[in-house]
Design a protein around this motif. Structure first.
Motif, mmCIF file in Angstrom:
data_model
loop_
_atom_site.group_PDB
_atom_site.id
_atom_site.type_symbol
_atom_site.label_atom_id
_atom_site.label_comp_id
_atom_site.label_asym_id
_atom_site.label_seq_id
_atom_site.Cartn_x
_atom_site.Cartn_y
_atom_site.Cartn_z
ATOM 1 N N VAL A 1 7.293 -12.997 1.733
ATOM 2 C CA VAL A 1 6.594 -12.195 2.743
ATOM 3 C C VAL A 1 5.145 -11.942 2.330
ATOM 4 C CG1 VAL A 1 8.646 -11.164 3.755
ATOM 5 C CG2 VAL A 1 7.522 -9.969 1.876
ATOM 6 N N ALA A 2 4.895 -11.856 1.024
ATOM 7 C CA ALA A 2 3.514 -11.661 0.556
ATOM 8 C C ALA A 2 2.662 -12.876 0.920
ATOM 9 C CB ALA A 2 3.497 -11.434 -0.956
ATOM 10 N N SER B 1 2.003 -3.951 -2.528
ATOM 11 C CA SER B 1 0.565 -4.035 -2.256
ATOM 12 C C SER B 1 0.158 -5.359 -1.632
ATOM 13 C CB SER B 1 -0.208 -3.816 -3.552
ATOM 14 O OG SER B 1 0.289 -4.682 -4.551
ATOM 15 N N GLY B 2 0.912 -6.438 -1.916
ATOM 16 C CA GLY B 2 0.567 -7.739 -1.345
ATOM 17 C C GLY B 2 -0.513 -8.442 -2.130
ATOM 18 N N LEU C 1 2.902 0.291 2.935
ATOM 19 C CA LEU C 1 2.459 -0.350 4.163
ATOM 20 C C LEU C 1 3.174 -1.679 4.349
ATOM 21 C CD1 LEU C 1 -0.107 0.864 5.827
ATOM 22 C CD2 LEU C 1 0.266 1.769 3.573
ATOM 23 N N ALA C 2 3.811 -1.817 5.496
ATOM 24 C CA ALA C 2 4.519 -3.058 5.852
ATOM 25 C C ALA C 2 5.477 -3.492 4.739
ATOM 26 C CB ALA C 2 3.512 -4.166 6.184
ATOM 27 N N ILE C 3 6.205 -2.545 4.185
ATOM 28 C CA ILE C 3 7.217 -2.881 3.168
ATOM 29 C C ILE C 3 8.571 -2.228 3.468
ATOM 30 C CG2 ILE C 3 6.277 -1.106 1.565
ATOM 31 C CD1 ILE C 3 7.549 -2.784 -0.699
ATOM 32 N N ILE D 1 10.770 -1.596 -5.022
ATOM 33 C CA ILE D 1 10.863 -0.400 -4.161
ATOM 34 C C ILE D 1 12.234 0.267 -4.284
ATOM 35 C CG2 ILE D 1 11.581 -1.637 -2.073
ATOM 36 C CD1 ILE D 1 9.808 0.236 -0.459
ATOM 37 N N VAL E 1 1.740 -12.202 -6.512
ATOM 38 C CA VAL E 1 0.910 -11.001 -6.333
ATOM 39 C C VAL E 1 0.501 -10.464 -7.703
ATOM 40 C CG1 VAL E 1 0.903 -8.601 -5.514
ATOM 41 C CG2 VAL E 1 2.042 -10.369 -4.148
ATOM 42 N N ARG F 1 -4.033 -3.525 8.269
ATOM 43 C CA ARG F 1 -5.059 -3.374 7.213
ATOM 44 C C ARG F 1 -6.110 -2.336 7.630
ATOM 45 N NH1 ARG F 1 -3.549 -4.919 2.323
ATOM 46 N NH2 ARG F 1 -5.711 -4.585 1.729
HETATM 47 C C1 LIG Z 1 3.870 -7.700 4.316
HETATM 48 S S1 LIG Z 1 3.306 -7.407 2.704
HETATM 49 C C2 LIG Z 1 2.331 -5.947 2.922
HETATM 50 C C3 LIG Z 1 1.116 -5.902 2.008
HETATM 51 C C4 LIG Z 1 0.276 -4.621 2.097
HETATM 52 N N1 LIG Z 1 1.056 -3.447 1.759
HETATM 53 C C5 LIG Z 1 -0.307 -4.452 3.466
HETATM 54 O O1 LIG Z 1 0.258 -3.701 4.284
HETATM 55 O O2 LIG Z 1 -1.336 -5.062 3.768
HETATM 56 C C6 LIG Z 1 4.771 -6.736 1.909
HETATM 57 C C7 LIG Z 1 4.683 -6.687 0.408
HETATM 58 O O3 LIG Z 1 5.833 -6.012 -0.108
HETATM 59 C C8 LIG Z 1 6.289 -6.712 -1.258
HETATM 60 N N2 LIG Z 1 7.727 -6.444 -1.438
HETATM 61 C C9 LIG Z 1 8.765 -6.871 -0.672
HETATM 62 N N3 LIG Z 1 9.928 -6.415 -1.154
HETATM 63 C C10 LIG Z 1 9.617 -5.681 -2.260
HETATM 64 C C11 LIG Z 1 10.394 -4.942 -3.198
HETATM 65 N N4 LIG Z 1 11.733 -4.898 -3.099
HETATM 66 N N5 LIG Z 1 9.755 -4.286 -4.188
HETATM 67 C C12 LIG Z 1 8.403 -4.353 -4.299
HETATM 68 N N6 LIG Z 1 7.608 -5.034 -3.446
HETATM 69 C C13 LIG Z 1 8.211 -5.699 -2.441
HETATM 70 C C14 LIG Z 1 6.003 -8.161 -0.955
HETATM 71 O O4 LIG Z 1 5.967 -8.951 -2.134
HETATM 72 C C15 LIG Z 1 4.669 -8.068 -0.258
HETATM 73 O O5 LIG Z 1 3.619 -8.162 -1.162
#
Ligand SMILES: C[S@@+](CC[C@H](N)C(=O)[O-])C[C@H]1O[C@@H](n2cnc3c(N)ncnc32)[C@H](O)[C@@H]1O
Length: 256
Positions: free
Chosen positions: A10-11, A72-73, A148-150, A123, A102, A49
Motif C-alpha cells: 500500500v505504501a 507514514s508512507g 493518516l490513511a492507515i 500499528i 519506507v 496530504r
Molecule cells: C496509504 S499509506 C499512507 C501514508 C501517509 N500516512 C499519508 O496519509 O500520506 C499507508 C501506510 O501505512 C503503512 N502500514 C500499513 N499497515 C501497517 C502496519 N500494520 N503497521 C505500520 N504501518 C503500516 C504502509 O506501509 C503505508 O506506508
C-alpha cells in the motif's frame, strides 16, 4: 528486512499515485485496477496530504512540538517534518512504518535532519511503538499522533478499537490523534467497493475496511473532536461542501 515484490504494497501504490518512483510493476498494476474502480483515487491521495499539511500546521500553531506519524508512507513532497519544522523549528517528529522500503528511504532522507527519525513499528502494537518513540519524544508532554490513511487497513473493528484505546492510555492530556479513514457512504457493499476491497485483500496489508462516520467517531469517545468533526478530508476546514454520496476519506482531529 527484505523488500517483498510478490504482493502489492500500500505504501508503494500510494507512492505511485503521488508521482513517486519507489514502486514496482505489481504495485502499478494494483494501483491501475483501483483507479479504474475509483477514478478519483489520485485526487483523494492529494486531498489526504493537504489535510495532513493543514492539521500539522494547525497543531504546531496550537503549541504541539512532538509528532508521531504512524504509517507514514514513502517520503513525498511536504513530509510531516518539513511542515512541522516550517511552523515550529523546535519540533521533534518520529515516523513509524512496517514497510521495509519506507524504512530504507526514510532513513536515507532523514540522515541529517536532526529533528526527525524513522522507526520500524506495527500499528497492532501501540505499546511497542510508544516504547521506541520514547527515545525521541516525551510522552509526559502532549504528542500529536497522526494516523493518516492507515486505520482502514486494520480490518477488524474490535482490533482497531483496542489499538486506539491502548494508544490513548500512553498519551498525556492535551495530546491529539489525527485520523483519516476510508468511507464508502452510500456505496457500502456495492460492486465498486467490493472490487476495491478485493484488490487490497491481495496486498501486503491484507485488506481494507471502510467505516461509517459513527464508527470512526466512536473510536474517540471522551475526546474533544475539533470542528468540523467528522467530514471528508477535502472539506475539513475548507470551503468545499461535504459529499457523502461517493467513496471518500473522512478526516478527524481528536484532543485528549
Ligand atoms: C496509504 S499509506 C499512507 C501514508 C501517509 N500516512 C499519508 O496519509 O500520506 C499507508 C501506510 O501505512 C503503512 N502500514 C500499513 N499497515 C501497517 C502496519 N500494520 N503497521 C505500520 N504501518 C503500516 C504502509 O506501509 C503505508 O506506508
Amino acid at each position: 528486512m527484505q523488500i517483498d515484490t510478490s504482493k502489492p504494497s500500500v505504501a508503494r501504490i500510494y507512492d505511485y499515485w503521488l508521482g513517486g518512483k519507489d514502486n514496482f510493476e505489481i504495485d502499478r498494476i494494483a494501483a491501475d485496477q483501483l483507479t479504474k474502480l475509483v477514478p478519483d483515487a489520485v485526487e483523494m491521495c492529494r486531498d489526504n496530504r493537504a489535510f495532513l499539511k493543514r492539521t500539522v500546521t494547525l497543531l504546531a500553531e496550537a503549541g504541539i512540538r512532538q509528532f508521531l506519524d504512524i504509517g507514514s508512507g514513502l517520503p513525498t513532497q511536504e513530509n510531516v517534518h518539513e511542515v512541522a519544522l516550517g511552523a515550529a523549528p523546535d519540533s521533534s517528529i518520529v515516523y513509524v512504518d512496517n514497510d521495509p522500503m519506507v524504512l530504507v528511504h526514510g532513513r536515507a532522507l532523514l540522515s541529517d535532519a536532526g529533528h526527525a527519525w524513522v522507526v520500524e513499528g506495527d500499528i497492532y502494537d501501540p505499546g511497542g511503538i510508544v516504547a521506541k518513540a520514547a527515545d525521541r519524544l516525551d510522552f509526559d508532554r502532549p504528542v500529536a499522533v497522526l494516523m493518516l490513511a492507515i486505520a482502514h487497513f486494520v480490518t477488524d473493528d474490535a482490533e482497531l478499537s483496542r489499538i486506539i484505546t491502548e494508544l490513548r492510555a500512553h498519551l498525556a492530556p492535551g495530546s491529539y490523534i489525527v485520523m483519516s479513514h476510508a468511507f464508502a457512504g452510500e456505496r457500502t457493499g456495492d460492486a465498486t467497493v467490493q472490487g476495491v476491497q478485493e484488490v487490497y485483500a491481495k496486498s501486503a496489508a491484507g485488506g481494507l475496511t471502510p467505516r461509517s462516520r459513527e464508527q470512526i467517531g466512536g473510536l474517540f469517545e471522551g475526546m474533544e473532536l475539533l470542528e468540523p468533526e467528522l467530514v471528508p478530508v477535502k472539506s475539513w476546514r475548507t470551503s468545499t461542501p461535504p459529499d457523502y454520496t461517493k467513496p471518500t476519506t473522512i478526516g478527524v482531529v481528536a484532543k485528549l
